[in-house]
Design an enzyme around this catalytic site. Sequence first.
Site, PDB file in Angstrom:
ATOM      1  N   GLU A  31       0.817  -1.226   0.000  1.00  0.00           N
ATOM      2  CA  GLU A  31       0.000   0.000   0.000  1.00  0.00           C
ATOM      3  C   GLU A  31       0.847   1.271   0.000  1.00  0.00           C
ATOM      4  O   GLU A  31       0.891   2.000   0.993  1.00  0.00           O
ATOM      5  CB  GLU A  31      -0.967  -0.024   1.180  1.00  0.00           C
ATOM      6  CG  GLU A  31      -1.945  -1.184   1.069  1.00  0.00           C
ATOM      7  CD  GLU A  31      -2.967  -1.267   2.185  1.00  0.00           C
ATOM      8  OE1 GLU A  31      -2.726  -0.723   3.265  1.00  0.00           O
ATOM      9  OE2 GLU A  31      -4.026  -1.886   1.972  1.00  0.00           O
ATOM     10  N   GLU A  64      -4.708  -8.759  -0.744  1.00  0.00           N
ATOM     11  CA  GLU A  64      -5.395  -8.721   0.548  1.00  0.00           C
ATOM     12  C   GLU A  64      -6.889  -8.597   0.302  1.00  0.00           C
ATOM     13  O   GLU A  64      -7.318  -7.725  -0.460  1.00  0.00           O
ATOM     14  CB  GLU A  64      -4.952  -7.519   1.395  1.00  0.00           C
ATOM     15  CG  GLU A  64      -3.634  -7.703   2.068  1.00  0.00           C
ATOM     16  CD  GLU A  64      -3.269  -6.521   2.963  1.00  0.00           C
ATOM     17  OE1 GLU A  64      -4.169  -5.939   3.600  1.00  0.00           O
ATOM     18  OE2 GLU A  64      -2.073  -6.180   3.003  1.00  0.00           O
TER      19      GLU A  64
HETATM   20  C1  BG6 Z   1      -4.199  -3.199   4.931  1.00  0.00           C
HETATM   21  C2  BG6 Z   1      -2.834  -3.545   5.439  1.00  0.00           C
HETATM   22  O1  BG6 Z   1      -4.268  -1.823   4.907  1.00  0.00           O
HETATM   23  O2  BG6 Z   1      -5.298  -3.550   5.687  1.00  0.00           O
HETATM   24  C3  BG6 Z   1      -2.803  -4.708   6.414  1.00  0.00           C
HETATM   25  O3  BG6 Z   1      -1.942  -3.790   4.377  1.00  0.00           O
HETATM   26  C4  BG6 Z   1      -3.963  -4.579   7.370  1.00  0.00           C
HETATM   27  O4  BG6 Z   1      -1.554  -4.715   7.014  1.00  0.00           O
HETATM   28  C5  BG6 Z   1      -5.250  -4.637   6.574  1.00  0.00           C
HETATM   29  O5  BG6 Z   1      -3.961  -5.541   8.376  1.00  0.00           O
HETATM   30  C6  BG6 Z   1      -6.492  -4.562   7.435  1.00  0.00           C
HETATM   31  O6  BG6 Z   1      -6.449  -3.423   8.234  1.00  0.00           O
HETATM   32  P1  BG6 Z   1      -6.591  -3.488   9.817  1.00  0.00           P
HETATM   33  O7  BG6 Z   1      -6.293  -2.138  10.277  1.00  0.00           O
HETATM   34  O8  BG6 Z   1      -7.965  -3.934  10.089  1.00  0.00           O
HETATM   35  O9  BG6 Z   1      -5.565  -4.485  10.257  1.00  0.00           O
END
Ligand code: BG6
Length: 468
Positions: free
Chosen positions: A173, A365
Amino acid sequence: MNIENCLFGVALSAGQCEGAYLEDGKGLSIIDTMDQSKDRCYRRHPYPKEGVYYPSHEASDFYHHMEADLEMMHELGAQCFRTSFAWTRIFPHGDDAQINKKGIAFYDRLIDRCIAYQIEPIITLSHLEIPYDLYERYGGWEDRRFADCFVRYAKVILDHFHDRVTYFITFNEINCAIHFPYVVGVGVDRSIEPSTTMYQAMHHMFVANAEIIAYAKQRYSHLKIGCMSAVGPIYPLTPYPQDVLKAKRKERENLFASDVLVNGKYPYYTDAMFQDLGVTLTVSAEDRQLLEENRIDFLAVSYYNTNCETASENRETSSGNLFGGVKNPYLHATQWGWQIDPTGLRILLNDLSERYQGFPLMIVENGIGANDSFEDGKIHDQYRIDYLKAHLDEVEKAIEDGAELWAYTMWSFIDIISASGGQMSKRYGLVYVDRDDEGNGTNQRYRKDSFYFYQEYLKNIKKRKDTL
Ligand code: BG6
């Protein structure tokens, strides 16, 4: 493109799962100095503070469970594994004269395991593991020397792993620079208004990305180097033209990084956008040439939710990954208020394919953070199964639409600490880790119902591949 050519697997990141934060020579990362709080990614923290619990110090203890966890990943049937290497395991202070051999040895073991299990590794070079000492010294990415140190680390990784790892992602990101500046090593405290510092820092990341690609092209031309951005469609709340315009402007801000990475140049709207934001960027002619000549091989994205935009003052807000927006009356949200929108994923993949003319993509992701309940060793996470199933269906449809998707890695394989809040209770895993928000627990692993669902899905995909 058809579904059988896409790798399906799981994802993690070093800083959120490994723990062992100072073990075997590892240095302190910025994430290790962050407590559990809502604004932890935006601001600098006095460190260390007496009586404060630092979730990443032990995280899910993946460092000591790696072998067993990978065995479980094999049992799941994962075709690929996206994770990151922690810069601070290799160079504890970011720019040490010597490599930390124990750090490399850990990743050697991890990669060798993946290969033994026929799991394709996809390695991110920077995902929340920024050397704290280097940050203290240079103040972050806005200092070009900081980027030079990253390139040196990246070259070491390519030299060492190029014969076993084909896919690298330079940055997780990259647009975090304007949303979560502190945690990615940008030296400004608050992210409400994007500033010159943030965009200059991101420019140095673009340059580092291009230098790494240039290095790989010269020596290891078989490597595929990508970069990642957090994206998601922005819908106008209504067909009122001002709402449409607002949504388009927001989307532009969102796709700015991927425009630069894919096209190798700042897009036509940059000057106007920077003028609106009051940003003045310093970009040399050499930088421009470097970006132009060294574009990414694939664009990796994270996808969690969508949001709306409106010109009206009368709005209900919603949250989401990196940034929130306006609530969509047609969608339900997670316990953390992130709106669930599987169709949005198909829209996104189509939009990106259109904008970048069939350019290769990876979804690295996609998943749901939820407060799972643990009953006698069982976790009945039907909501995660529903989320996964609906999103995988849309992935298949997008591929049928023509998207060139190289990989889909579900977030996350095991429970990890949340990036934004630092909680363990915002669980994303297919595998439950016995650990709570205060750091209590045995770290024992338990397969959730969603593990078995995804295992079946992967079996099916494999069957389809085998009959080709
Ligand atoms: C993404 C990141 O922004 O979102 C991850 O690359 C992160 O590292 C994921 O875990 C989910 O966000 P959060 O804040 O719920 O962990």
